[in-house]
Motif scaffolding. Structure first.
Motif, PDB file in Angstrom:
ATOM      1  N   ARG A  28       0.826  -1.213   0.000  1.00 28.45           N
ATOM      2  CA  ARG A  28       0.000   0.000   0.000  1.00 28.45           C
ATOM      3  C   ARG A  28       0.862   1.265   0.000  1.00 28.45           C
ATOM      4  NH1 ARG A  28      -5.352  -0.485   0.720  1.00 28.45           N
ATOM      5  NH2 ARG A  28      -6.202  -2.465   1.489  1.00 28.45           N
ATOM      6  N   VAL A  29       1.982   1.197   0.698  1.00 28.02           N
ATOM      7  CA  VAL A  29       2.865   2.371   0.791  1.00 28.02           C
ATOM      8  C   VAL A  29       3.341   2.808  -0.584  1.00 28.02           C
ATOM      9  CG1 VAL A  29       5.138   3.131   1.590  1.00 28.02           C
ATOM     10  CG2 VAL A  29       3.589   1.978   3.165  1.00 28.02           C
ATOM     11  N   VAL A  30       3.573   1.858  -1.494  1.00 24.33           N
ATOM     12  CA  VAL A  30       4.085   2.199  -2.822  1.00 24.33           C
ATOM     13  C   VAL A  30       2.953   2.401  -3.828  1.00 24.33           C
ATOM     14  CG1 VAL A  30       6.300   1.090  -2.445  1.00 24.33           C
ATOM     15  CG2 VAL A  30       4.423  -0.237  -3.441  1.00 24.33           C
ATOM     16  N   GLY A  31       1.722   2.493  -3.351  1.00 24.79           N
ATOM     17  CA  GLY A  31       0.620   2.874  -4.228  1.00 24.79           C
ATOM     18  C   GLY A  31      -0.138   1.734  -4.870  1.00 24.79           C
ATOM     19  N   MET A  32       0.100   0.508  -4.423  1.00 22.51           N
ATOM     20  CA  MET A  32      -0.654  -0.606  -4.989  1.00 22.51           C
ATOM     21  C   MET A  32      -1.999  -0.741  -4.282  1.00 22.51           C
ATOM     22  SD  MET A  32       2.257  -3.549  -5.663  1.00 22.51           S
ATOM     23  CE  MET A  32       1.249  -4.392  -6.896  1.00 22.51           C
TER      24      MET A  32
END
Length: 328
Positions: A160-164
């Protein structure tokens, strides 16, 4: 009374062995020596975790069985043999929690390697070939994490942190999970698979999960999707995976665990385009052995002091059902 502890090893000892020896009457055993040393022991520490030696050395007389077995791993399947599972006086604990962050980072690295085709880049570098080409973004892509325990949750938070976009697969469907948002059960699995760009396996190996990724699951995956397995090799029907990779329906796979380890040299997975093979090392980072040994030492202190143990495994389920709060 000081407990008699047997530490099962393959030549490498726990880094805190002296601290362990202060708390227990400790003997060290190889797999060959274990049948002589295990009967009558109070506890067994499986420092070498992936072994069937405990099952093969288990005494027939329940009175000679150890009351506690701890494994330096999250997976406990080699220890789920009938004599241990069926004896209510034997407590089984594992090393749940040690690997979570490391494996989450590894999964992110694998996804990036697949999306950016780093293996292809390294091969072109080896050949001194200059080949500019497009790569894929991972931001906005969908990851389906199959397994909602601590490792799966750490993976979900990392991605989630990398935008997934992240969803999960668990035993119970829900729409408000703090890490996954939506968690699918087996009834809604086909819908979840059809929308996932990456399917990440982080489930324990149990009778319910063995070969859970079969031909029906692989066929339900989105065309061009990729499979990442950091759970257990036997979660996947590898022959069917090879077939779905070979026909081009799946874009690739990153596999850290296999049904047979080491992976046989004859396996087609070694040479398949778009496949990354690593030797069951997703959780092995600098200091990991010390973390495993410290967790066992903490549990040994708890047992000596009569306090509840961390990571008690539900032997019927094959995993720790609830995380016990860590207190000093």
């Amino acid at each position: 009374m000081t407990e008699r502890l047997v530490i099962l090893h393959r030549g490498i000892m726990p880094p805190n062995a002296e601290d362990i020896e202060r708390l227990a009457d400790t003997v060290y055993a190889t797999e060959e020596e274990l049948p002589l040393l295990l009967p009558g022991a109070d506890a067994v520490f499986c420092w070498h975790s992936i072994t069937h030696a405990v099952a093969e050395s288990w005494p027939e007389d329940p009175a000679l069985a150890p009351g506690w077995v701890h494994v330096a791993a999250a997976g406990v399947e080699p220890l789920l043999f009938p004599a241990l599972v069926g004896n209510p006086d034997v407590v089984l604990t594992n090393s749940r929690g040690v690997y979570d962050g490391a494996i989450a980072e590894y999964v992110l690295g694998l996804i990036l390697a697949l999306a950016k085709d780093f293996p292809g880049t390294w091969e072109h570098q080896r050949r001194r070939e200059w080949r500019p080409r497009d790569s894929e973004r991972i931001g906005g892509r969908t990851a389906l994490v199959w397994g909602t325990g601590p490792i799966g949750r750490a993976v979900a938070r990392m991605l989630r942190v990398v935008g997934m976009r992240v969803t999960g697969v668990g035993r119970t469907a829900r729409a408000d999970d703090p890490d996954f948002g939506t968690v699918h059960d087996r009834q809604s699995l086909a819908v979840a698979l059809a929308g996932a760009d990456y399917v990440i396996l982080a489930a324990p190996l149990t009778s319910d999960t063995r070969c859970m990724v079969d031909t029906s699951v692989l066929a339900a995956m989105k065309p061009g999707a990729r499979l990442v397995n950091v759970g257990r090799g036997a979660l996947v029907d590898e022959e069917e995976l090879v077939r779905h990779l070979a026909d081009g329906r799946l874009a690739g796979a990153a596999l850290d665990v296999f049904a047979q380890e080491p992976l046989p040299a004859a396996s087609p997975l070694w040479d398949m385009p778009g496949v990354i093979v690593s030797p069951h090392t997703a959780g092995e980072v600098t200091g990991w052995r010390a973390d495993l040994a410290d967790l066992f030492l903490d549990n040994l202190r708890r047992r000596t002091e009569g306090r509840p143990l961390r990571n008690t495994v539900d032997k019927d389920k094959g995993y720790v059902r609830e995380r016990m709060p860590v207190t000093s």
